[in-house]
Design an enzyme around this catalytic site. Structure first.
Site, mmCIF file in Angstrom:
data_model
loop_
_atom_site.group_PDB
_atom_site.id
_atom_site.type_symbol
_atom_site.label_atom_id
_atom_site.label_comp_id
_atom_site.label_asym_id
_atom_site.label_seq_id
_atom_site.Cartn_x
_atom_site.Cartn_y
_atom_site.Cartn_z
ATOM 1 N N ARG A 100 0.834 -1.207 0.000
ATOM 2 C CA ARG A 100 0.000 0.000 0.000
ATOM 3 C C ARG A 100 0.874 1.265 0.000
ATOM 4 O O ARG A 100 0.429 2.313 -0.416
ATOM 5 C CB ARG A 100 -0.868 0.038 1.268
ATOM 6 C CG ARG A 100 -2.011 -0.927 1.281
ATOM 7 C CD ARG A 100 -2.628 -1.022 2.677
ATOM 8 N NE ARG A 100 -3.191 0.210 3.185
ATOM 9 C CZ ARG A 100 -4.439 0.629 2.984
ATOM 10 N NH1 ARG A 100 -5.262 -0.105 2.267
ATOM 11 N NH2 ARG A 100 -4.863 1.757 3.511
ATOM 12 N N GLU A 103 -3.780 6.077 18.840
ATOM 13 C CA GLU A 103 -4.431 4.846 18.358
ATOM 14 C C GLU A 103 -3.722 3.615 18.902
ATOM 15 O O GLU A 103 -2.547 3.405 18.613
ATOM 16 C CB GLU A 103 -4.340 4.799 16.821
ATOM 17 C CG GLU A 103 -5.619 5.188 16.148
ATOM 18 C CD GLU A 103 -5.475 5.230 14.637
ATOM 19 O OE1 GLU A 103 -5.026 4.241 14.028
ATOM 20 O OE2 GLU A 103 -5.810 6.290 14.062
ATOM 21 N N ASP A 135 -10.269 1.102 1.137
ATOM 22 C CA ASP A 135 -10.238 2.532 1.426
ATOM 23 C C ASP A 135 -11.577 3.125 1.007
ATOM 24 O O ASP A 135 -12.364 2.481 0.305
ATOM 25 C CB ASP A 135 -9.088 3.203 0.659
ATOM 26 C CG ASP A 135 -7.752 2.993 1.358
ATOM 27 O OD1 ASP A 135 -7.732 2.953 2.594
ATOM 28 O OD2 ASP A 135 -6.731 2.857 0.656
ATOM 29 N N ARG A 145 9.792 5.684 -3.244
ATOM 30 C CA ARG A 145 10.110 6.651 -4.310
ATOM 31 C C ARG A 145 11.540 7.126 -4.248
ATOM 32 O O ARG A 145 12.029 7.399 -3.154
ATOM 33 C CB ARG A 145 9.284 7.925 -4.112
ATOM 34 C CG ARG A 145 7.912 7.846 -4.515
ATOM 35 C CD ARG A 145 7.318 9.256 -4.535
ATOM 36 N NE ARG A 145 5.896 9.064 -4.429
ATOM 37 C CZ ARG A 145 5.179 9.429 -3.391
ATOM 38 N NH1 ARG A 145 5.731 10.076 -2.392
ATOM 39 N NH2 ARG A 145 3.895 9.179 -3.385
ATOM 40 N N ARG A 194 -9.197 -6.849 13.334
ATOM 41 C CA ARG A 194 -8.305 -6.175 14.266
ATOM 42 C C ARG A 194 -9.080 -5.033 14.911
ATOM 43 O O ARG A 194 -9.800 -4.293 14.219
ATOM 44 C CB ARG A 194 -7.093 -5.649 13.482
ATOM 45 C CG ARG A 194 -5.947 -5.210 14.335
ATOM 46 C CD ARG A 194 -5.214 -6.378 14.966
ATOM 47 N NE ARG A 194 -4.110 -5.884 15.782
ATOM 48 C CZ ARG A 194 -3.759 -6.397 16.951
ATOM 49 N NH1 ARG A 194 -4.393 -7.433 17.457
ATOM 50 N NH2 ARG A 194 -2.749 -5.895 17.618
ATOM 51 N N ARG A 224 0.020 5.536 16.334
ATOM 52 C CA ARG A 224 0.155 6.886 15.805
ATOM 53 C C ARG A 224 -0.593 7.886 16.665
ATOM 54 O O ARG A 224 -1.499 7.527 17.411
ATOM 55 C CB ARG A 224 -0.308 6.970 14.346
ATOM 56 C CG ARG A 224 -1.622 6.295 14.045
ATOM 57 C CD ARG A 224 -1.855 6.175 12.512
ATOM 58 N NE ARG A 224 -3.073 5.420 12.257
ATOM 59 C CZ ARG A 224 -3.466 4.963 11.074
ATOM 60 N NH1 ARG A 224 -2.735 5.171 10.003
ATOM 61 N NH2 ARG A 224 -4.584 4.288 10.939
ATOM 62 N N TYR A 231 -10.146 -4.970 2.980
ATOM 63 C CA TYR A 231 -9.425 -3.812 3.527
ATOM 64 C C TYR A 231 -9.597 -2.648 2.542
ATOM 65 O O TYR A 231 -8.666 -2.219 1.887
ATOM 66 C CB TYR A 231 -7.962 -4.219 3.664
ATOM 67 C CG TYR A 231 -7.006 -3.265 4.360
ATOM 68 C CD1 TYR A 231 -7.417 -2.087 4.951
ATOM 69 C CD2 TYR A 231 -5.650 -3.592 4.425
ATOM 70 C CE1 TYR A 231 -6.509 -1.259 5.581
ATOM 71 C CE2 TYR A 231 -4.733 -2.767 5.050
ATOM 72 C CZ TYR A 231 -5.164 -1.602 5.626
ATOM 73 O OH TYR A 231 -4.250 -0.776 6.238
#
Ligand code: FAD
Ligand code: UDP
Length: 365
Positions: free
Chosen positions: A171, A299, A349, A175, A248, A279, A347
């Site tokens: 995901r 979280e 988005d 770069r 989860r 996070r 999963y």
């Protein structure tokens, strides 16, 4: 039958179906077990800050149809997600890009970065990555894997990286440019005014019953409408007859702080194994706010157990096989259609949820 459609769940999927079906003249009823609409995209204005109550939600897509669709309901700002990773006090830019490579190794050019990564990869002889650990090492080498991936991922999923599917780490972009944009997508932003307004617009004029769990009286609800769109957990719908799918869980810890700016960024990931949360989100950085206060959320991932909110499906081989068996039952169910992240056990988005909902809406009459 009192209604054409009963929609179980007022998240993005259910709300789009309700909106589209109402538009073609169908009578819809939405039932929602929580005390608010919107599912996990729900936002709430507190202290003049739009708080993402179920974790950071950044809209991104490459799909122009989806982008134009969601823009009917809101204006989006030009927010670009650029999370920072904190590994034991060391800060690194994400996703993995030239800034990260410079911070990690002091390399200054793409060739130097590639050479470093190739040197680290070559020690492992991974030809065909079989799990998340192998995939991560073969993408960005051992140092980044150990400092920025291993601890975070094992906290997030509660499993060793060797026991997780490779696709999860794919995901994230890798770069060889100095570009901290977390997504490669053409379109990205945060809806100005929050996500709840989008859902309110979708559900305008549609009957919605909050605090109403389908399973408290399933026979009654099944008799209410010609067709049912079910966006809850597919295994629960079938009484777990083949066993439980794994999910989860997450705990969100909110704090309002008497300061203007706590961490200088919307998202900071804590990538070591010891910090118990993954996070910290500082909500005002998504849309900007002149509030003298700030609101943060930590979280904490956790083992999911029945009765709790299921935030992430565990799309590994074992669970995907089990899901297929439920899917076969679902196909025989006639007037019940399963949709969304929990109904389709994917999963997804937000853009994928919209895409799936629009595909379904085109087939329904
Ligand atoms: P949900 O939002 O889960 O909605 C389902 C609804 O059905 C819920 O309101 C639930 O209460 C209700 N329901 C379930 N069972 C019953 C029942 N028995 N009776 C009545 N009601 C029921 N996506 C992005 O694109 N960008 C992001 O940055 C992003 N960040 C995320 C961060 C986190 C922490 C999480 C968990 C998800 C994130 N997502 C993100 C994914 C996004 O949340 C989902 O794609 C989207 O919200 C799924 O919509 P849905 O309608 O399928 O499911
Ligand atoms: N990940 C990581 N380190 C990070 C951020 C992400 O190892 O600092 C891994 C982790 O396995 C996570 C996956 O990348 O589950 C996908 O990250 P993403 O930010 O897309 O997760 P989500 O927002 O869906 O929780």
């Amino acid at each position: 039958m009192k209604y054409d459609y009963l929609i179980v769940g007022s998240g993005l999927f259910g709300s789009i179906i309700a909106y589209e079906m109402t538009k073609i003249g169908k009578k819809c009823l939405v039932i929602e077990k929580r005390d608010h609409i919107g599912g996990n995209v729900y936002t709430e204005n507190v202290e003049n800050i739009n708080v993402h109550k179920y974790g950071a939600h950044i809209f991104h897509t490459n799909n122009r149809e989806v982008w134009e669709y969601i823009n009917q309901f809101a204006d989006f700002n030009r927010y670009t997600n650029s999370p920072v990773a904190n590994y034991k006090g060391e800060l690194y830019n994400l996703p993995f890009n030239m800034n990260t490579f410079y911070q990690m190794w002091g390399v200054r050019t793409p060739d130097e970065a590639r050479a470093k990564i190739d040197e680290q990869k070559s020690q492992y002889h991974i030809e065909n990555p079989q799990n998340l650990e192998e995939q991560a090492i073969s993408l960005i080498g051992k140092d980044i894997y150990e400092k920025l991936i291993k601890g975070y991922t094992e906290k997030q999923w509660g499993r060793a990286c060797r026991d997780l599917p490779a696709f999860i780490i794919k995901r994230l972009p890798v770069r060889y440019t100095f570009d901290n944009n977390y997504f490669n997508d053409m379109y990205q932003g945060i809806p100005i005014g929050g996500y709840t307004r989008i859902i309110e617009k979708m559900l305008e004029g549609i009957e919605v019953k909050l605090n109403t769990d389908f399973f408290d009286d399933r026979e009654k609800w099944l008799e209410m409408a010609d067709k049912i769109i079910f966006t809850g957990m597919i295994d629960q719908y079938f009484d777990y007859c083949y066993g439980e799918l794994e999910y989860r869980g997450l705990d969100f810890e909110f704090e309002t702080l008497d300061m203007e700016n706590y961490q200088g960024n919307a998202v900071i990931n804590y990538t070591d194994a010891e910090t118990p949360f993954t996070r910290i989100i500082e909500h005002k950085h998504f849309e900007g706010s002149d509030s003298p206060k700030t609101i943060i959320t930590r979280e904490y991932p956790k083992t999911w157990s029945k009765g709790e909110e299921a935030y992430y499906p565990m799309n590994d081989d074992v669970n995907s096989e089990l899901f297929k068996k439920y899917q076969e039952l679902a196909e025989k169910e006639g007037n019940v259609i399963f949709g969304g992240r929990l109904g389709m056990y994917q999963y997804f988005d937000m853009w994928q949820v919209i895409d799936e909902a629009l595909k379904l809406a085109r087939k329904l009459d």
